[in-house]
Motif scaffolding. Structure first.
Motif, short mmCIF file in Angstrom:
data_model
loop_
_atom_site.label_atom_id
_atom_site.label_comp_id
_atom_site.label_asym_id
_atom_site.label_seq_id
_atom_site.Cartn_x
_atom_site.Cartn_y
_atom_site.Cartn_z
N ALA A 167 -2.85 4.51 6.03
CA ALA A 167 -3.80 3.40 5.90
C ALA A 167 -3.52 2.60 4.63
N PHE A 168 -3.29 3.30 3.54
CA PHE A 168 -3.06 2.63 2.26
C PHE A 168 -1.78 1.80 2.30
N GLY A 169 -0.69 2.43 2.72
CA GLY A 169 0.59 1.74 2.70
C GLY A 169 0.67 0.56 3.65
N SER A 170 0.08 0.69 4.84
CA SER A 170 0.21 -0.38 5.84
C SER A 170 -0.70 -1.56 5.58
N LEU A 171 -1.78 -1.37 4.81
CA LEU A 171 -2.77 -2.45 4.62
C LEU A 171 -2.71 -3.08 3.24
N LEU A 172 -1.78 -2.68 2.40
CA LEU A 172 -1.75 -3.19 1.03
C LEU A 172 -1.59 -4.71 0.94
N LEU A 173 -0.64 -5.25 1.66
CA LEU A 173 -0.43 -6.70 1.59
C LEU A 173 -1.63 -7.46 2.14
N GLY A 225 -8.74 1.61 -0.44
CA GLY A 225 -7.82 1.65 -1.57
C GLY A 225 -6.80 0.52 -1.50
N ALA A 226 -6.41 0.15 -0.28
CA ALA A 226 -5.46 -0.95 -0.08
C ALA A 226 -6.06 -2.29 -0.48
#
Length: 503
Positions: free
Chosen positions: A66-72, A121-122
């Protein structure tokens, strides 16, 4: 009534900026330490909720996916809805998700809560860095602020190990999640009073929906592919399928950004030479750092017999050296020498620490054999992370400060995912080969195989830092050499290592 003097007003404004830094630092600490504080709690959580060893990895993977895919997307949302609003929403959401995880009565609920933590978090992580970027515009103040922020980004994982050990042993594994609520309440109050609201000027920007879907899918597939490689191996069809899908989606994303009228990530941000070098350095350092926390923790607990609290305390000297190095690098050395000198030096220091760790054996003593390399690693990371983070966000137009900040977190997250998969695979293969070569598999052979596998991971980690030193030395511009890539900050052209005012 008399109005305050200009000097008094300036002092109050400066004081407010440092309070903003404290709030941003709390938010960053909450996000970063969560990556390791939960790891310490996993055995206790597994015993309490009765889930299998195979399921255990999903407590970590749900968050990272979830964090990595939604950061941008999170970074761009902070640009669209306002930094203060996005910051407070991220804090509240992260706190609620943490409380849900702490109260979880089943494995499924805990995984769901961890995914929610990752999603909020993202939003929170890039917003915190964007707030910092747009608050500190004075070159000297900016250096101090990024020194603090970079130290937190680099030391947060080790702090998580220390805090996780204390909470798990003295309270309960659930407090490894509840602790976020304590931090979040303080940060929310601070954000309400000390984070500045900036009035929007010009037309309201729009969200690039196709670009968001493409890059979120690409990052999801990338993180999932590396996570799957860690558990099922590189030869698994799903591993290669997800990594290949990620590559295709990333190419499609870049092609779309070249023609989109409202791009999610304008390519000029990442194509700037200094900024690209900074993102690359953060990614490589993130991959190399994984070997420190995971395998040194394994060594201290399984080989030397340390308790979780003792293990956490063992990383304290590294944290102290990292904080010291971060302040020296950003306030003294970076303005003088620029990132082209500082980041490669940091990489070489970290590499030296990793090489020393390869010499550990069952008879090694902490003070003689573990402490020196950890201190070297702290010095190295303090010379890598703060200068890289400061350079990565330097000169970016306020309109895109959030998404540029998200690229910092994305680089660190992707680097960590790569490091997790590669180093775990290499270590497991080394252990298997060692046992095969020294059969039969007696307890002593198995213990020696574990130490050999850790040494293999350290050696590859040292190789990652060596690669990082070369990449940084080659790609960063020399200090004072002008950029040919304008980024839209009052028409200014960025000079390597010299702060540009963010308006």
């Amino acid at each position: 009534m008399t109005s305050p003097s200009p000097a008094a007003a300036a002092s109050a404004h400066s004081s407010r900026r440092w309070l903003t830094l404290a709030v941003v630092g709390l938010a960053q600490l909450m996000v970063v330490l969560d990556a390791t504080v939960v790891n310490i709690a996993l055995p206790a959580a597994q015993a309490d909720l009765q889930f299998s060893n195979g399921d255990r990895q999903w407590i970590i993977t749900a968050y990272s996916l979830a964090f990595g895919s939604l950061l941008l997307l999170g970074g761009r949302l902070s640009d669209l809805i306002g930094r203060k609003r996005a910051f407070i929403i991220g804090l509240i959401g992260f706190a609620l998700a943490s409380a849900l995880g702490g109260m979880a009565g089943s494995f499924g609920m805990l995984v769901f809560a961890r995914a929610l933590q990752g999603a909020f978090g993202a939003l929170l992580a890039p917003t915190a860095l964007a707030v910092l970027t747009t608050t500190f515009t004075d070159p000297k103040e900016r250096g101090r602020a990024f020194g603090v922020f970079g130290a937190i980004a680099g030391a947060g994982g080790a702090i998580g190990l220390l805090l996780g050990g204390i909470l798990t042993e003295d309270l309960s594994w659930r407090w490894n999640l509840y602790i976020n609520d304590v931090i979040a309440v303080v940060a929310i109050v601070g954000a309400i009073f000390f984070v500045h609201t900036v009035a929007r000027t010009g037309p309201r920007p729009k969200l690039d929906v196709p670009g968001t879907l493409l890059v979120s899918g690409a990052l999801f597939a990338l993180v999932y592919g590396f996570s799957h490689a860690e558990t099922d191996g590189w030869g698994a069809p799903l591993t290669w399928g997800m990594l290949a899908a990620s590559g295709v989606l990333l190419v499609a994303f870049v092609l779309w950004q070249r023609r989109a009228s409202h791009p999610l990530l304008p390519l000029r941000i990442v194509l700037d030479r200094n900024r690209a070098a900074a993102y690359s350095s953060i990614l490589i350092a993130g991959a190399g750092m994984f070997g420190i926390f995971l395998f040194v923790t394994y060594y201290l607990e399984t080989t030397l017999g340390y308790s979780p609290i003792q293990t956490g305390l063992s990383f304290l000297p590294m944290i102290i050296m990292l904080v010291l190095s971060a302040q020296l690098s950003t306030n003294i050395f970076l303005p003088r020498f620029g990132p082209k000198v500082m980041v490669p030096i940091g990489m070489l220091l970290a590499m030296s620490g990793m090489v020393l760790l390869t010499q550990l054996d069952a008879a090694s003593r902490y003070a003689v054999s573990v402490l020196p390399p950890l201190m070297l690693l702290g010095l190295g990371m303090g010379s890598i992370m703060p200068p890289s983070i400061q350079t990565a966000t330097l000169g970016v137009d306020r309109e895109f400060a959030g998404v540029a900040s998200a690229m910092v977190n994305t680089s660190q997250q992707v680097g960590g995912s790569i490091g997790t998969a590669l180093l775990n695979t290499l270590a497991a293969t080394a252990a298997t080969d060692f046992v095969t070569a020294h059969a039969p598999a007696t307890p002593q052979v198995l213990a020696d195989a574990a130490i050999h596998s850790y040494a293999t991971a350290y050696a590859w980690g040292a190789g990652a830092f060596a690669l990082g030193a070369v990449v940084a030395a080659v790609t960063f511009r020399r200090k004072g050499r002008p950029s040919t890539n304008r980024t839209g900050v009052d028409g200014a052209v960025e000079a390597a290592g010299e702060p540009v005012l963010a308006h």
